[in-house]
Scaffold this active site. Structure first.
Site, short mmCIF file in Angstrom:
data_model
loop_
_atom_site.label_atom_id
_atom_site.label_comp_id
_atom_site.label_asym_id
_atom_site.label_seq_id
_atom_site.Cartn_x
_atom_site.Cartn_y
_atom_site.Cartn_z
CD GLN A 1 -2.85 -1.24 2.33
OE1 GLN A 1 -2.66 -0.54 3.31
NE2 GLN A 1 -3.82 -2.13 2.27
CG ASP B 1 -3.85 -9.82 3.70
OD1 ASP B 1 -3.47 -9.14 4.67
OD2 ASP B 1 -4.04 -9.33 2.56
C1 S3P Z 1 -2.80 -4.77 0.19
C2 S3P Z 1 -1.59 -4.83 0.82
C3 S3P Z 1 -1.39 -5.45 2.14
C4 S3P Z 1 -2.55 -6.36 2.51
C5 S3P Z 1 -3.88 -5.73 2.25
C6 S3P Z 1 -4.01 -5.37 0.77
C7 S3P Z 1 -2.89 -4.11 -1.13
O1 S3P Z 1 -1.31 -4.43 3.12
O2 S3P Z 1 -2.45 -6.76 3.87
O3 S3P Z 1 -4.90 -6.64 2.61
O4 S3P Z 1 -3.92 -4.25 -1.82
O5 S3P Z 1 -1.91 -3.44 -1.51
P1 S3P Z 1 0.10 -3.68 3.44
O6 S3P Z 1 0.53 -3.00 2.21
O7 S3P Z 1 -0.21 -2.71 4.55
O8 S3P Z 1 1.02 -4.78 3.87
#
Ligand code: S3P
Length: 419
Positions: A160, A306
């Site tokens: 993210q 996840d």
């Molecule tokens: C996601 C990235 C992950 C994941 C989330 C979805 C994404 O989070 O846990 O369910 O769509 O980029 P983080 O980037 O905080 O690890």
């Protein structure tokens, strides 16, 4: 309990959020097929609509978005409510940072507790301004503006954060380079490349070169491997039978849980692997075997972050000890998933222990009984739902509805798989 049948899980959540954002920011018509229609993705749709994007009703199997281009979004009079969705809040922060107006971003009680400075910091280094009412969480106000390029060394392995920086660079038309401590899911990179943007990956470094435009593109959303993982786990701990799960995204940045469950002894076949919508997709065929505990090393964690709640539930049925470290990020998900997993395993009579950055579970074949407090976290509800489906177990889930953020049909699919 016997598993049987063929299942198709809903579209991938990460790809669904991005499909809507990129369709809105692309120039022209983008067809989207197989979008996940869940509360989190509806939050992204609603936020984009508030910003003036022509996002249609999202419950059709297939629909078209007429995108207005990279700089087509307009200031919203209302707050941008991201609901429970961290991906909506963090990825949209990157977009909002690069457009010259103010946006107030809000979320539900759980999302408001989750860290946002991790995206604010790099975006401020690019020239945007962020205002926080409560330290690190939402609500926050994004003052977008003219941005400059950045080279950012991210402290957390987070797709993210990486994606927010890439999106800011894209919309602002400036180069960005993100160094990650470990490689994370690469859907943003794949999808931007498919839309004509020059994005390069070398190891854990991702570079985006200025792109004056984003092409419209069709997107076929494959099945979500994080949703499929609940059924892979179910079939792995069942007494007998076999379960087929069709059209699952098997992007290597997402398949850590499959490797771990296979290493624990589950029989997992990956058949008919082919490309769909820029992602490798396959049919998974899973049957139960006697499972052994395993040590999950920190470098594996981003590829199964996840899936750790359901892996913990499988570990409660495996022989011996399962140990996970290097997963402190679990503490800042939709709930503190280390505390939630361990306290709920204990509540049903399993042997589990918290570590600062992970957990230990010692498996047993005794029946598990008790009530699970989901803390409103969809993945906690589904992980314990899987364990509760086994013969002899009696597990009550306090809030079954919370699965709606990622998998609205979960309980009926679970019933069908054990039907
Ligand atoms: C996601 C990235 C992950 C994941 C989330 C979805 C994404 O989070 O846990 O369910 O769509 O980029 P983080 O980037 O905080 O690890």
């Amino acid at each position: 309990m016997k598993v049987r049948g063929v299942l198709r899980v809903p579209g991938d959540k990460s790809i669904s959020h991005r499909a809507l954002m990129f369709a809105a920011l692309g120039k022209g018509e983008s067809r989207v097929r197989g979008l996940l229609c869940s509360a989190d993705v509806l939050s992204t749709g609603a936020v984009l609509r508030s910003l003036g994007a022509a996002i249609p009703e999202l419950n059709a199997r297939e629909f078209t978005v007429r995108g207005g281009g990279l700089r087509s979004l307009r200031e919203s009079a209302a707050d941008l409510d991201c609901g429970n969705s961290g991906t909506t809040a963090r990825l949209m922060s990157g977009v909002l940072a690069a457009i010259p107006f103010d946006s107030r971003v809000t979320g539900d009680a759980s999302l408001s507790k989750r860290p946002m400075q991790r995206v604010a910091k790099p975006l401020e280094a690019m020239g945007a301004q962020f205002e926080f009412a409560n330290g690190d969480g939402l609500p926050m106000t994004v003052h977008g503006g003219l941005l400059k390029g950045v080279t950012w060394f991210s402290e957390t392995a987070s797709a993210q954060v990486k994606s927010a920086i890439l999106l800011a660079g894209l919309v602002a038309d400036v180069p960005v380079e993100v160094h990650e401590p470990a490689a994370t899911r690469d859907h943003t990179e794949r999808m931007l490349r498919a839309r004509g943007v020059d994005v390069r990956t070398e190891g854990t470094v991702v570079t985006l070169l200025p792109a004056a435009r984003l092409d419209a593109a069709a997107q076929d959303v494959p099945g979500d491997p994080s949703s499929a993982a609940f059924f892979v786990a179910l079939a792995a701990i069942a007494a007998s039978g076999a379960l087929e799960i069709e059209h699952v995204c098997v992007n290597p940045s997402r398949t850590g849980a499959l490797s771990v469950l296979a290493a624990m002894g589950a029989l997992i076949g990956t058949e008919d692997t082919h490309d769909a919508g820029g992602e490798p997709v396959a049919r998974l065929v899973v049957s139960p075997r006697l499972l052994r505990g395993i040590t999950i090393e920190p470098e594996m964690v981003p590829s199964l972050i996840d899936e750790l709640p359901v892996i913990a539930c499988v570990a409660a049925r495996a022989e011996g000890e399962t140990r996970v470290t290097g997963a402190a990020e679990l503490r800042v998900k939709e709930s503190d998933r280390i505390a939630a997993v361990v306290s709920n395993l204990k509540a049903i009579g399993a042997d589990a222990e918290e570590l600062p950055d992970g957990f230990v579970v010692r498996g047993s074949d005794r029946p598990y009984r008790g009530r699970v407090q989901t803390r409103g976290d969809h993945r906690i509800a589904m992980a314990f739902g899987v364990l509760g489906a086994l013969d002899g177990n009696a597990i009550e889930i306090d809030d079954r509805e919370c699965v709606n953020v990622s998998y609205p049909g979960f309980w009926s699919d679970l019933e069908r798989a054990i039907g």
